[in-house]
Design a protein around this motif. Sequence first.
Motif, mmCIF file in Angstrom:
data_model
loop_
_atom_site.group_PDB
_atom_site.id
_atom_site.type_symbol
_atom_site.label_atom_id
_atom_site.label_comp_id
_atom_site.label_asym_id
_atom_site.label_seq_id
_atom_site.Cartn_x
_atom_site.Cartn_y
_atom_site.Cartn_z
ATOM 1 N N PRO A 15 -84.152 -84.921 -65.787
ATOM 2 C CA PRO A 15 -85.231 -85.505 -66.594
ATOM 3 C C PRO A 15 -86.586 -85.330 -65.932
ATOM 4 C CG PRO A 15 -84.005 -87.231 -65.472
ATOM 5 C CD PRO A 15 -83.268 -85.946 -65.212
ATOM 6 N N ASP B 183 -87.320 -86.947 -72.257
ATOM 7 C CA ASP B 183 -86.000 -86.854 -71.642
ATOM 8 C C ASP B 183 -85.320 -88.212 -71.572
ATOM 9 O OD1 ASP B 183 -86.141 -84.085 -71.176
ATOM 10 O OD2 ASP B 183 -87.275 -84.396 -69.336
ATOM 11 N N ARG C 73 -84.751 -74.973 -68.016
ATOM 12 C CA ARG C 73 -85.269 -75.763 -69.136
ATOM 13 C C ARG C 73 -86.103 -74.921 -70.081
ATOM 14 N NH1 ARG C 73 -85.912 -81.683 -68.182
ATOM 15 N NH2 ARG C 73 -87.622 -81.493 -69.652
#
Length: 357
Positions: A15, A38, A355
């Motif tokens: 996160p 997140d 990501r």
Amino acid sequence: MRPAPPPREPAARTPLTWLYVPGDRPEVVAKALHCGADVVVVDLEDAVAPDRKDRALRATAELLSDPAPGTAPVHVRVNALDGPLAETEIRTLAALPGLAGLRLPKVQGPADIHRAAGWATTAARPAAGPALTGRLATGRRARTPGAAVAPLTTGTTHPARAARTARTARTAAPGSATATLTPAAAPAPAALPATPALYALLESALGIEHAFAIATAHPALRGIALGEADLATELGVRDEAGLAWPRSRTVVAARAAGLAPPPQSVYPDVADLDGLARSCARGRARGFLGRAAIHPRQLPVIEAAHLPSPEEVEAAAEIVRAAGAEGGAQALPDGRFVDAAVVAGARRVLSLAERRN
């Protein structure tokens, strides 16, 4: 009876954004759950007026009666542990299926963590049948609470976390018992609830002094972070320079305890996105990873600032390739020396870079 150990969190992306929303405004919480953060942190503390605390707790309990309240995991920041509200809040929320973590404000020392964990493991169990109302009745597919929160770890248990688990096990079971046969018809005793993931917020000089002790206080403690507004007020500092040491202390304590790098504290000016980006860059250079936010417009700025650049990704990939080919310490063609610690850092960079895919 020994409390059940906290569940292992499934592997997932690290996160970077933690969005705070006021717990007494369910319509705002509902929007936040699908805005791309997140983690969504439902705030029962600073964002809620005193006369609306009960309303906020009821609304949050209803939300978390659903095992999958939204696309992001939900944490809850409770009120101060030494005040009159935190115990009831933790006992009410800890066993609810939609809760992914509890954020504990103004933690002063390890005793605060143990007190919160004790309240959580004696949480009120949700009632069965018709007593469960609201969002739980929607019939959506259940999600394991906390599934999207993944601390940065390696393949082995960090020594500080292993020692903490061993200490807790010795405390919980000072003696050993010989196993005996029980009649088949006798019901097995119910295990106590697992302690939910706990996150400590350090907001005082005493909390900073005890940072490592707090970070290693309990196996359910999954992270620490700064609460800079209260800390700056207590210390009497007037600019960011006065927070340099507490920030570094928090980063070092988290990493020494085997926890993920802490996220930065909130940037209060939601209109100053350029200033936010610069502040995030400074925080990343200090060892922070990700940041708390108070408005959805801050989320893409925070994420972009804490993701590695293409140049960093290429450099990390070169290091990992070299380590895989040769093994051991070595010098790269450009003269950089590479050892196991450098390789581990490069792997973290590549993990974050995923990501973007």
